[in-house]
Structures are given as structure tokens and as C-alpha cells.
Design an enzyme around this catalytic site. Structure first.
Site, PDB file in Angstrom:
ATOM      1  N   CYS A   1      -5.066   0.636   3.700  1.00  0.00           N
ATOM      2  CA  CYS A   1      -5.157  -0.778   4.067  1.00  0.00           C
ATOM      3  C   CYS A   1      -6.567  -1.312   3.859  1.00  0.00           C
ATOM      4  CB  CYS A   1      -4.718  -0.979   5.510  1.00  0.00           C
ATOM      5  SG  CYS A   1      -5.657  -0.001   6.719  1.00  0.00           S
TER       6      CYS A   1
ATOM      7  N   GLN B   1       0.804  -1.215   0.000  1.00  0.00           N
ATOM      8  CA  GLN B   1       0.000   0.000   0.000  1.00  0.00           C
ATOM      9  C   GLN B   1       0.835   1.262   0.000  1.00  0.00           C
ATOM     10  OE1 GLN B   1      -1.486  -1.036   4.110  1.00  0.00           O
ATOM     11  NE2 GLN B   1      -1.467   1.196   4.367  1.00  0.00           N
TER      12      GLN B   1
ATOM     13  N   HIS C   1      -5.742  -1.099  11.644  1.00  0.00           N
ATOM     14  CA  HIS C   1      -5.244  -1.689  10.403  1.00  0.00           C
ATOM     15  C   HIS C   1      -6.223  -2.727   9.878  1.00  0.00           C
ATOM     16  CE1 HIS C   1      -2.244  -2.464   7.427  1.00  0.00           C
ATOM     17  NE2 HIS C   1      -1.791  -3.594   7.924  1.00  0.00           N
TER      18      HIS C   1
END
Length: 339
Positions: free
Chosen positions: A109, A103, A250
Site C-alpha cells: 500500500c 495492490q 494502511h
């Protein structure tokens, strides 16, 4: 490798950061060798990064739901007992998982997690494994309630990606290349795949997550990844200086679970989006503790767990379970099909 103008202010700052991180890495490896921890660390591309730079490698994520009123969202219901589930599962061996992606410095993410799960469920449904375009989600998927962030490179949720793909489809990577930054949406790019909706898993339910990944396919999950940066191998247990809390920040993809006979520990098999050089060829194994999952409260969920309004409005405190809060927020797309 990187180079900075020698004796420049940046060179001095980066050197200081590197040596500070090297001490952390060395301490972790000493603990691993003494049997005090089940994972080992290594010098990687993050060794001279600041915390602000590392924060951009995460990008918020989880979506808190008190209700599931949307017609396109359903709740996963367990049907099997623990004894009916396989002892291990690894979807990488079944040609439904694309190679690890990166990424970069964009907090996307969530877009990678969503894209990867659509890829996997499309392959399961059609036999065709396509590489889809996370950049389309970053550039085009709206996030009006600021669920998991403010959108694009500043964070959102995998569920937002699934809903976008339901309404608009998603292109292949070659047609909508990843640039790693917010950019104007190109709505004219041809879609390659669609989904029908989203299935949410109950939060903090390890059995439901095991059953879903074993019987349905790879799952988009969320975790607290602040201390993952120097992971190089083994089973990440959140121990010592790399203690992981439940400040979930995340989004990743769960592709299986299993047990390590040498380490005598169980794990969740997680695909990260920090490139193939991270961890175990782009993957991290997270400690799984059946029947004894650790839990803690996230007292600042607006920092990365949910949003300001709508169906993702934040409660003041959220309780999450699993190592690094990995049981916090999980979902997968339904009805994946070719355009």
C-alpha cells in the site's frame, strides 16, 4: 467469483468464513437502514478471506518523526484560516488522478500511495498524467530502519518512496509492470519522473490536512483500515461491528473532502488500492468531524506505525486522531518533474 473443490477442507473453511462475514454485512446494512450508521456494506472479493489474507491488503505505513532533520524533508505550515478554504475539493475532476489500482496480496500500500501522489503532483506541475510503477518501489526501495515494516511486500512508508524517487527516479508502469510480490530490483529501467523532496504535515492537525489537499494537491495519508473490507458506500464512521481504532496499518491517497447533504455528514475522500470494485468505485469516504476529531492511543506502534531505529524509531505510545486515525501521518512530494 471463485470456486473450490466441493466438500474439500478449504471449501468448508471458506464457506464458514463467508457465512460469518455475511452476518456482519447484514447487521451493518440493518443499522444503515435504521439510520444508526452512515455507511452500508456488501459482499465483495473479500467475503471469504481470512484476517491474515486481509492483513496483506494493508501493509503497515506511518512514519513517526520527532525531528525533521533531513534536508529533503520540510514541515507544512498552515497559512489560511478555515473560512478561507473551499467547502469541498475533488481532484478527480481536474485530470490529476489515475484510475484506481489493485495492490493484490502484497503489503505494498505504501508504494501505491507514494506512486499515486507523485503521479498527481507531476500532472499538476507538467500537465502530463503518467501511470507510474509501484513495483519499482517494492523491488528497489531500501528500508534499513524498518520504518513501517521490513520493506517491499512487508511494508514501508510513502516517504521512503518519495526519497527513492528523489535519488533514482521512478519508471512508468508499462516499463516496470506490477507483479505483486518481492522481486529482484531492475535498476536499468528508464526513469520517467523525479521529485525534489517531501513535505510532512503535522500529525493530528485536521486543518493542515484540509489546507494541504485544497491548496497543494492530493496527499499520501495513513489510516487504520482493518474494518474497511466490506465497505460498499456511504460515509464510513467506524460504528457498530466495524469500529475502527488507531492501530494504523494502511497507506492511501487523500484526493479531497466535502459534505453529504443527504447523510448530513462531512467526509474525507480517500482513494484506496484494493481495485475499482472496492467501495465507491475504488474510493472510500471517511467521516470528518471538524473541531471534534476523535483521538486514541496506539500502544503497539511497532506493529505498523514506525520502526526500530533512526528517525522513525518508535516511542512506546503514539496518540492519533481522526476517524480510523486518518490524521496520523500525511505527506506529499515536492518538485515533481519529468525525467
Amino acid at each position: 467469483s471463485r470456486s473450490y473443490p466441493r466438500d474439500s477442507l478449504e471449501w468448508k473453511q471458506r464457506r464458514s468464513i463467508f457465512y460469518s462475514n455475511l452476518e456482519v454485512i447484514s447487521a451493518q446494512n440493518e443499522a444503515y437502514l435504521r439510520g444508526q450508521s452512515s455507511w452500508f456494506a456488501g459482499v465483495n472479493d473479500f467475503a471469504d478471506k481470512t484476517e491474515d489474507e486481509m492483513k496483506m491488503l494493508r501493509g503497515y505505513n506511518p512514519l513517526f518523526h520527532e525531528t525533521h532533520e533531513a534536508a529533503t524533508v520540510s514541515l507544512f505550515a498552515s497559512k489560511l484560516s478555515p473560512s478561507d478554504l473551499p467547502s469541498n475539493i475533488d481532484w478527480r475532476t481536474k485530470n490529476v488522478v489515475t484510475p484506481p489500482k489493485n495492490q493484490g496480496g502484497c503489503g505494498s500500500c505504501w508504494a501505491f500511495s507514494a506512486t499515486e501522489s507523485i503521479e498527481s503532483h507531476l500532472a499538476l506541475a507538467t500537465g502530463k498524467l503518467l501511470t507510474l510503477a509501484p513495483q519499482e518501489f517494492v523491488s528497489c526501495a531500501s528500508n534499513p530502519n524498518q520504518c513501517g515494516g521490513t520493506g517491499g511486500c512487508k511494508g514501508a512508508t510513502a516517504d521512503i518512496g518519495f526519497e527513492y524517487a528523489r535519488n533514482n527516479g521512478i519508471a512508468v508502469e508499462s516499463k516496470y509492470p506490477y507483479v505483486g510480490k518481492d522481486s529482484r530490483c531492475d535498476a536499468q529501467v528508464q526513469s520517467a519522473a523525479y521529485v525534489n523532496g517531501t513535505v510532512k504535515l503535522p500529525s493530528n492537525d485536521a486543518h493542515a490536512l484540509m489546507e494541504a489537499v485544497a491548496t497543494v494537491g492530493p496527499i499520501s495519508v495513513s489510516a487504520a483500515a482493518k474494518t474497511w473490507g466490506f465497505y460498499f458506500g456511504g460515509i464510513f464512521d467506524g460504528s457498530l461491528g466495524a469500529h475502527c481504532d488507531v492501530d494504523v496499518d494502511h497507506a492511501v491517497q487523500l484526493v479531497g473532502y466535502g459534505s453529504d447533504a443527504k447523510l448530513k455528514k462531512d467526509y474525507w475522500l480517500v482513494r484506496n488500492s484494493w481495485g475499482p470494485k472496492f467501495g465507491e468505485k475504488g474510493y472510500i469516504r471517511i467521516l470528518r468531524t471538524p473541531g471534534n476529531e476523535p483521538c486514541a492511543d496506539d500502544t503497539s506502534p511497532l506493529d505498523g506505525v514506525c520502526g526500530k531505529s533512526g528517525d522513525c524509531k518508535c516511542p512506546p505510545t503514539v496518540n492519533y486522531c481522526g476517524t480510523c486515525g486518518i490524521l496520523s501521518d500525511s505527506s506529499y512530494p515536492t518538485g515533481a518533474r519529468l525525467a
